[in-house]
Design a protein around this motif. Structure first.
Motif, PDB file in Angstrom:
ATOM      1  N   SER A  89      -0.074  -4.696   5.975  1.00 45.24           N
ATOM      2  CA  SER A  89      -0.430  -5.629   4.900  1.00 45.24           C
ATOM      3  C   SER A  89      -1.707  -5.236   4.155  1.00 45.24           C
ATOM      4  CB  SER A  89      -0.582  -7.044   5.473  1.00 45.24           C
ATOM      5  OG  SER A  89      -1.583  -7.069   6.479  1.00 45.24           O
ATOM      6  N   THR A  90      -2.556  -4.424   4.761  1.00 47.25           N
ATOM      7  CA  THR A  90      -3.800  -4.027   4.084  1.00 47.25           C
ATOM      8  C   THR A  90      -3.603  -2.845   3.146  1.00 47.25           C
ATOM      9  OG1 THR A  90      -4.398  -2.578   5.931  1.00 47.25           O
ATOM     10  CG2 THR A  90      -5.220  -4.848   6.005  1.00 47.25           C
ATOM     11  N   LEU A  91      -2.425  -2.233   3.146  1.00 45.70           N
ATOM     12  CA  LEU A  91      -2.212  -1.054   2.298  1.00 45.70           C
ATOM     13  C   LEU A  91      -2.322  -1.387   0.818  1.00 45.70           C
ATOM     14  CD1 LEU A  91       0.743   0.791   4.090  1.00 45.70           C
ATOM     15  CD2 LEU A  91      -1.695   1.340   4.154  1.00 45.70           C
ATOM     16  N   GLN A  92      -1.940  -2.604   0.446  1.00 47.57           N
ATOM     17  CA  GLN A  92      -1.983  -2.963  -0.965  1.00 47.57           C
ATOM     18  C   GLN A  92      -3.413  -3.039  -1.475  1.00 47.57           C
ATOM     19  OE1 GLN A  92      -2.423  -5.566  -3.343  1.00 47.57           O
ATOM     20  NE2 GLN A  92      -0.935  -4.767  -4.825  1.00 47.57           N
ATOM     21  N   HIS A  93      -4.358  -3.353  -0.578  1.00 44.98           N
ATOM     22  CA  HIS A  93      -5.761  -3.372  -0.985  1.00 44.98           C
ATOM     23  C   HIS A  93      -6.276  -1.949  -1.216  1.00 44.98           C
ATOM     24  CE1 HIS A  93      -5.820  -7.594  -0.108  1.00 44.98           C
ATOM     25  NE2 HIS A  93      -5.499  -7.393   1.160  1.00 44.98           N
ATOM     26  N   ALA A  94      -5.726  -1.003  -0.461  1.00 41.99           N
ATOM     27  CA  ALA A  94      -6.156   0.390  -0.597  1.00 41.99           C
ATOM     28  C   ALA A  94      -5.634   1.009  -1.886  1.00 41.99           C
ATOM     29  CB  ALA A  94      -5.686   1.201   0.604  1.00 41.99           C
ATOM     30  N   SER A 109       1.421  -5.221  10.034  1.00 43.22           N
ATOM     31  CA  SER A 109       0.447  -4.162  10.310  1.00 43.22           C
ATOM     32  C   SER A 109       0.153  -3.309   9.084  1.00 43.22           C
ATOM     33  CB  SER A 109       0.939  -3.272  11.451  1.00 43.22           C
ATOM     34  OG  SER A 109       2.142  -2.616  11.092  1.00 43.22           O
ATOM     35  N   THR A 161       4.976  -8.919   4.023  1.00 44.78           N
ATOM     36  CA  THR A 161       3.968  -9.302   5.025  1.00 44.78           C
ATOM     37  C   THR A 161       4.605  -9.862   6.297  1.00 44.78           C
ATOM     38  OG1 THR A 161       3.723 -11.422   3.888  1.00 44.78           O
ATOM     39  CG2 THR A 161       2.125  -9.693   3.362  1.00 44.78           C
ATOM     40  N   SER A 182      -4.063  -0.831  -5.118  1.00 42.49           N
ATOM     41  CA  SER A 182      -3.628  -2.102  -5.713  1.00 42.49           C
ATOM     42  C   SER A 182      -2.501  -1.945  -6.719  1.00 42.49           C
ATOM     43  CB  SER A 182      -4.818  -2.802  -6.382  1.00 42.49           C
ATOM     44  OG  SER A 182      -5.386  -1.962  -7.382  1.00 42.49           O
ATOM     45  N   LYS A 209       6.130  -9.946  -1.773  1.00 44.27           N
ATOM     46  CA  LYS A 209       4.924 -10.061  -0.943  1.00 44.27           C
ATOM     47  C   LYS A 209       5.184 -10.817   0.360  1.00 44.27           C
ATOM     48  CE  LYS A 209       0.081 -11.491  -0.861  1.00 44.27           C
ATOM     49  NZ  LYS A 209      -1.056 -12.041  -1.635  1.00 44.27           N
TER      50      LYS A 209
END
Length: 252
Positions: A58-63, A56, A51, A65, A47
């Motif tokens: 870094s939000t893919l993991q939220h999309a 840029s 990051t 999980s 992680k």
């Protein structure tokens, strides 16, 4: 926990050491064994690496999980390498191209030229821009005229043609002036009807004459090139060749 000289070190020690390793070393360590692979693929390790290298993304993991940071790093690294890849050397050269340019009014042909690119004056900075002297051009009255301008690029041997410009509009003929004409060019590939290309075909006409010619003027010089409207600079010679290759070769 104690170890013999031949036993594996404790996983706690491995993870402590792993926090100080870079991505390449972690990847190598994960190849030692299946257990090492599981340990060295931990999100706790990857992680911060992911990051820091690809903020840029870094939000893919939220999309998604369930995808690991190890996998996200691999995707980011592949994308980064593709962006940095040097484009292939163009197959076209000056010897392969012929420019056919004409300017006419409703009742007369002002000039037409058919000139191989290797006979033109090339830009000294290796840009896709050429100067052409016009030796035989009709004289017209000074003033505003409706003109038709065409510029075609021929693959030598008349094997293929690409229309750079086919435009009709008002053009002011005035001695000592220069007139620019530009037309947006299509995007190479599958999406040319959807995505703007950001490049234009650019023509500049040098006009001379005037009082010494009883108010009549003529075109004595043409500059032709491909202009990038993102920074208003001419594209490089090699980029111009790459662009034209898409339209002049059927295997593109």
């Amino acid at each position: 926990m104690t170890t013999t000289p031949y036993s594996s070190p404790p996983w706690e020690v491995l993870l402590l050491v792993a926090h100080h390793l870079d991505a390449k070393t972690l990847a190598i360590a994960s190849c030692v064994s299946k257990l090492w692979s599981i340990s060295m693929s931990s999100d706790h390790l990857w992680k911060p690496i992911f990051t820091s290298h690809f903020p840029s993304l870094s939000t893919l993991q939220h999309a998604h999980s369930s995808i690991s940071f190890h996998r996200l790093f691999a995707i980011g690294l592949t994308a980064s390498k593709r962006r940095r890849q040097n484009p292939a050397k163009p197959k076209l050269s000056l010897n392969d191209l012929v420019f056919v340019i004409s300017v006419s009014t409703s009742d007369s042909l002002i000039f037409t030229l058919t000139t191989p690119c290797d006979e033109m004056v090339a830009d000294p900075h290796s840009l896709f821009r050429f100067d052409i002297e016009i030796s035989d051009s009709e004289w017209v009255r000074e003033g505003l005229e409706e003109v038709k301008v065409t510029w075609n690029v021929i693959l030598r041997g008349w094997k293929a043609v690409f229309c750079m410009m086919d435009s009709v509009g008002k053009l002011g003929f005035q001695a000592g002036s220069e007139r620019w004409l530009s037309v947006e060019l299509p995007t190479p590939g599958c999406c040319q009807n959807v995505v703007a290309s950001s490049v234009v075909a650019d023509l500049k006409l040098g006009i001379c004459g005037g009082e010494e010619r009883d108010g009549r003027v003529t075109v004595k010089k043409v500059s032709a090139g491909i202009l990038n409207i993102m920074d208003w600079r001419y594209v490089s010679l090699e980029d111009g060749f790459r662009y034209l290759h898409h339209f002049l070769y059927s295997d593109s």
